[in-house]
Design an enzyme around this catalytic site. Sequence first.
Site, mmCIF file in Angstrom:
data_model
loop_
_atom_site.group_PDB
_atom_site.id
_atom_site.type_symbol
_atom_site.label_atom_id
_atom_site.label_comp_id
_atom_site.label_asym_id
_atom_site.label_seq_id
_atom_site.Cartn_x
_atom_site.Cartn_y
_atom_site.Cartn_z
ATOM 1 N N GLY A 164 -23.899 2.528 -3.147
ATOM 2 C CA GLY A 164 -22.916 3.101 -4.069
ATOM 3 C C GLY A 164 -22.572 2.115 -5.168
ATOM 4 O O GLY A 164 -23.411 1.294 -5.575
ATOM 5 N N ASN A 165 -21.335 2.147 -5.621
ATOM 6 C CA ASN A 165 -20.917 1.291 -6.729
ATOM 7 C C ASN A 165 -21.139 -0.192 -6.453
ATOM 8 O O ASN A 165 -21.496 -0.951 -7.348
ATOM 9 C CB ASN A 165 -19.434 1.513 -7.039
ATOM 10 C CG ASN A 165 -19.256 2.777 -7.831
ATOM 11 O OD1 ASN A 165 -20.146 3.179 -8.569
ATOM 12 N ND2 ASN A 165 -18.117 3.429 -7.659
ATOM 13 N N VAL A 166 -20.931 -0.612 -5.214
ATOM 14 C CA VAL A 166 -21.148 -2.022 -4.881
ATOM 15 C C VAL A 166 -22.631 -2.259 -4.572
ATOM 16 O O VAL A 166 -23.278 -3.127 -5.160
ATOM 17 C CB VAL A 166 -20.279 -2.463 -3.679
ATOM 18 C CG1 VAL A 166 -20.546 -3.917 -3.349
ATOM 19 C CG2 VAL A 166 -18.796 -2.254 -3.968
ATOM 20 N N LYS A 205 0.871 -1.182 0.000
ATOM 21 C CA LYS A 205 0.000 0.000 0.000
ATOM 22 C C LYS A 205 0.903 1.226 0.000
ATOM 23 O O LYS A 205 2.009 1.190 0.541
ATOM 24 C CB LYS A 205 -0.859 0.015 1.274
ATOM 25 C CG LYS A 205 -2.111 0.832 1.162
ATOM 26 C CD LYS A 205 -3.214 0.080 0.473
ATOM 27 C CE LYS A 205 -4.408 0.952 0.229
ATOM 28 N NZ LYS A 205 -5.490 0.241 -0.433
ATOM 29 N N GLY A 253 -25.783 1.354 2.343
ATOM 30 C CA GLY A 253 -24.981 1.973 1.283
ATOM 31 C C GLY A 253 -25.297 1.443 -0.100
ATOM 32 O O GLY A 253 -25.177 0.243 -0.359
#
Length: 383
Positions: free
Chosen positions: A203-205, A102, A201
């Site tokens: 969102g994209n998922v 990371k 949520g």
Amino acid sequence: MSITLENKKVKSSKKIIKNKNKDLVFTNLNIDGYEKVYKIENKKTKLLAIIAIHDTTLGPALGGTRILKYDTFDEALTDALRLSESMTYKAAVAEVGFGGGKSVIILNDEKDKTEKLLESFGEAVDALDGRYICAEDMGCTTKDVAIIRKKTKHVVGLVHDKSSGDPGRYTAYGVLRGIEASAKYLFNDVSLKNVKIAIQGLGNVGKNLIDFLFFKGADLIISDMDEKKLKEFSLKYGTEVVSKEDILKVKCDILVPCARGGIINKETIKELNCSAICGAANNQLLDKDDASLLKEKNILYAPDFVVNAGGLLNVSIELLKDGYNPIISRNKIEKIFDEIYKIYEISKENNISTHMAAIKLAKNKIKHAIGSRQEKIYYPHIL
Ligand code: NAD
């Protein structure tokens, strides 16, 4: 310099890594338990970054680049260390032939994210000669990775003809497989018909997952910060809606966190009213001991880094010799069912939390080099 960080010893030493740019200075921070952690500076471009390489036993370290303002250097270092370690476990369980890494670029001010700064970060990544591969993450857009790419090929997540595209749908499919494994474990039936599922949520998922779950016959409850989105989805799928305050308390079979991290903690665990938790959000547990609290409360927890590996699996296909193939991607993600089910069994047999069971499984794969990289990496954007 010698500092202590979350019980990890940090002893730094200047290290000149061969690179074309003499203004780039690498300091090896020598942190226990990590292969390499570099502090990287370029005074001319105002670059201050950290690249943490946790473990490369199974392949080169892959992990996103966060570009954020941090209050202190130690806060940024803690972020890089924690995230690179969890990338190691995520990649190991998913058997993608990558290790864990990371990076973070520490900004003083948003306007410091210049083209020159991103290019000098690219030079730093390039100097590591493929031991670390970067990708987009918080604060780092596809435009930013395209600039980094000017100086290094060791980048994934670029927009191009052979790109794997938005990972949201593939991550959602992995979550669906995790939910099915949880249903099988709880009810001895993979069918989600009339199973009460609460999604936090959209969102994209979440927006992709709700579609999959709707057509599986699940009984859905939803919540999002965005009232407009909430109304649109409740009309489209005929779902129950609850407030963002109530979603974690709502009575359901499976709670599906697809928003923020840290939502499972000592306080929220007291109020949970579900039989299982299985969602995409990263770092759902505020503290690793929270996994034991869930076990005590008899709530089945699907470790996030196993459930949400669909995005990683999808992008890893892009780097195969024959390039990206959605069918290979889908078939690999399907196996998240088996990994989650195996983790539930390891947890039961060893009387440990599912989080510990997942780490045990990952460490075992690393020890026996299961899923280690056999073929070289083919970067599609340089073909
Ligand atoms: P996103 O930003 O597209 O969507 C998040 C949604 O959650 C938004 O609609 C937002 O309004 C909503 N939200 C935020 N706080 C909320 C709250 N308190 N209550 C209810 N809703 C809230 O993010 P995403 O790409 O869908 O990812 C969701 C989570 O999954 C994140 O934690 C992300 O790190 C993780 N994840 C995503 C992927 C991927 O492929 N996108 C892969 C692995 C992990």
